[in-house]
Design an enzyme around this catalytic site. Structure first.
Site, short mmCIF file in Angstrom:
data_model
loop_
_atom_site.label_atom_id
_atom_site.label_comp_id
_atom_site.label_asym_id
_atom_site.label_seq_id
_atom_site.Cartn_x
_atom_site.Cartn_y
_atom_site.Cartn_z
N THR A 126 -8.96 -2.51 -1.65
CA THR A 126 -7.94 -1.92 -2.52
C THR A 126 -6.85 -2.89 -2.96
O THR A 126 -6.51 -3.82 -2.21
CB THR A 126 -7.27 -0.74 -1.80
N GLU A 128 -3.90 -2.19 -2.86
CA GLU A 128 -2.79 -2.03 -1.90
C GLU A 128 -2.69 -3.23 -0.96
O GLU A 128 -1.65 -3.47 -0.36
CB GLU A 128 -2.98 -0.76 -1.06
N TYR A 150 -1.80 1.70 5.73
CA TYR A 150 -3.04 1.84 4.95
C TYR A 150 -3.48 0.47 4.43
O TYR A 150 -4.63 0.05 4.61
CB TYR A 150 -2.83 2.81 3.78
N LYS A 154 -6.83 -1.85 5.47
CA LYS A 154 -7.84 -2.26 4.48
C LYS A 154 -7.98 -3.79 4.44
O LYS A 154 -9.03 -4.30 4.07
CB LYS A 154 -7.47 -1.71 3.11
#
Ligand code: NAP
Ligand code: GDD
Length: 340
Positions: A126, A128, A150, A154
């Protein structure tokens, strides 16, 4: 012989669109689904494909289960889409988020290593991971600086995917996908929250919507386009990592304004910061307020990706443009309220 795909998180937004794509390509599709009191298949139902999926009970927290289903199904390809994917929840549940998103990926990779190293693997990485961005736009080589549990979880699975590719010669790819939305997007994410809430306001089912940071900017694409990139990654000559993005960014405020336009709601905007509010010109009611409740402990202000590598090597291009995406989501949510 038909190719077999195992998809974790099959009833998530991407799982549903990817299943449809693979069924259209004549794959046998196996869906790993978390069993609750009842199976959740609403997104697959919306696409009309539930009866074509072979479901298996699975949870990324359980290694013996993952090992067993991979052994039983003997898939050609595994797409690991399951995750605790909502960023705010990761601040409240950092350990659970890490167990699912980081260790869950490793559980699959290690099972592949033990069972059959020929199984191809896709990891849902991602944007992110870029978090506090080191450069604009972000590429496959941009330094990672995640800003949430999160994002950190990842980063772990992203590097583990690279590590298993390099160490064990597994065809493992990491797709660094920027935000992608659709009528099937969860209503907790900002785009669908906006299209759903503004429709409810328009048709008198909701008084007003509370929103967080409207200055944040995202590179938003259409989920239907992005799942094509996942398949291309596993069906090209060699395994690699790719940024999947549109290369365009828009603010939350722009998303709201365009949604209001498609709903024919004329508004006046007043105030700044936490006092900013949006008034419906037709009746003078305040329909949007800012609430600190939706601000994050640490924010990712600006994400914009460069899809050049995917364009050159995979011949992948996003098709749906920003305006079309907003319109599609607004129209879908209008139909849910006014079926006729
Ligand atoms: P989503 O709609 O939130 O779907 C996630 C799925 O994971 C759900 O079906 C959920 O099942 C399942 N899941 C959660 N915890 C699990 C567990 N412990 N074991 C098994 N399944 C579990 O997410 P999405 O938008 O489709 O995204 C797919 C993947 O891409 C995710 O990994 C996400 O982090 C990543 N990603 C998404 C975007 C985006 O913009 N959409 C961008 C980059 C990366 P339940 O229905 O049981 O909760
Ligand atoms: N959810 C939400 N709700 N976000 C809001 C709100 C609100 O009321 N108001 C403003 N925002 C801002 C958030 O602060 C954030 O900057 C931006 O809207 C986008 O939030 P989300 O739609 O929740 O998505 P995300 O960018 O945090 O995460 C999504 O995209 C990631 C890819 O960059 C998720 O799908 C992740 O799983 C995915 O990895």
């Amino acid at each position: 012989m038909k190719k077999k795909a195992l998809i974790t998180g099959i009833n998530g937004q991407d799982g549903a669109y990817l299943s449809k794509l693979l069924l259209d390509k004549n794959y046998e599709v196996y869906g790993a689904i978390r069993r609750g009191a009842s199976e959740k298949t609403d997104r697959l139902d919306t696409l009309g494909i539930t009866s074509k999926i072979n479901f298996v009970d699975s949870d990324l927290l359980e290694i013996s289960n993952i090992h067993q289903i991979i052994e039983d199904i003997a898939p050609t390809e595994i797409y690991n889409l399951a995750a605790q994917s909502f960023v705010p929840t990761s601040f409240a549940l950092p350990l659970l988020t890490s167990d699912i998103n980081a260790m869950g990926c490793l559980r699959i990779l290690d099972s592949i290593k033990r069972i059959n190293k020929e199984i191809k693997f896709y990891q849902a990485s991602t944007s992110e991971m870029f978090g506090k961005v080191a450069e604009i736009p972000q590429t496959e080589n941009t330094r990672l600086h995640p800003r949430s549990p999160y994002g950190v979880s990842k980063v772990y699975s992203h590097y583990m995917t690279m590590n298993y590719r390099e160490t064990y010669d597994i065809f493992a790819c990491s797709g660094i996908l920027f935000n992608h939305e659709s009528p099937l997007r969860g209503k907790e994410f900002v785009t669908r929250k906006i299209t759903s809430s503004l429709n409810k306001i328009k048709y008198g089912l909701l008084d007003h919507m509370e929103i967080g940071n409207m200055n944040a900017e995202r590179d938003w694409g259409f989920a239907g386009d992005y799942v094509k990139a996942m398949w291309l990654m596993l069906n090209t000559d060699h395994a690699d990592d790719y940024v999947i993005a549109t290369g365009e960014k828009h603010s939350i405020r722009e998303f709201i304004k365009l949604s209001l336009h498609f709903l024919n709601i004329e508004t006046e905007w007043e105030g700044e910061g936490l006092d900013e509010r949006v008034i419906n010109k037709s009746d003078g009611n305040v329909i949007i307020k800012v609430s600190p409740k939706y601000f994050r402990p640490a924010e990712v202000d600006e994400l914009i990706g460069s899809p050049e590598k995917a364009k050159n090597k995979l011949k992948w291009e996003p098709e749906v443009k920003f305006e079309e995406l907003v319109k599609m989501m607004i129209e879908h949510d209008s139909k849910l309220i006014k079926p006729n």
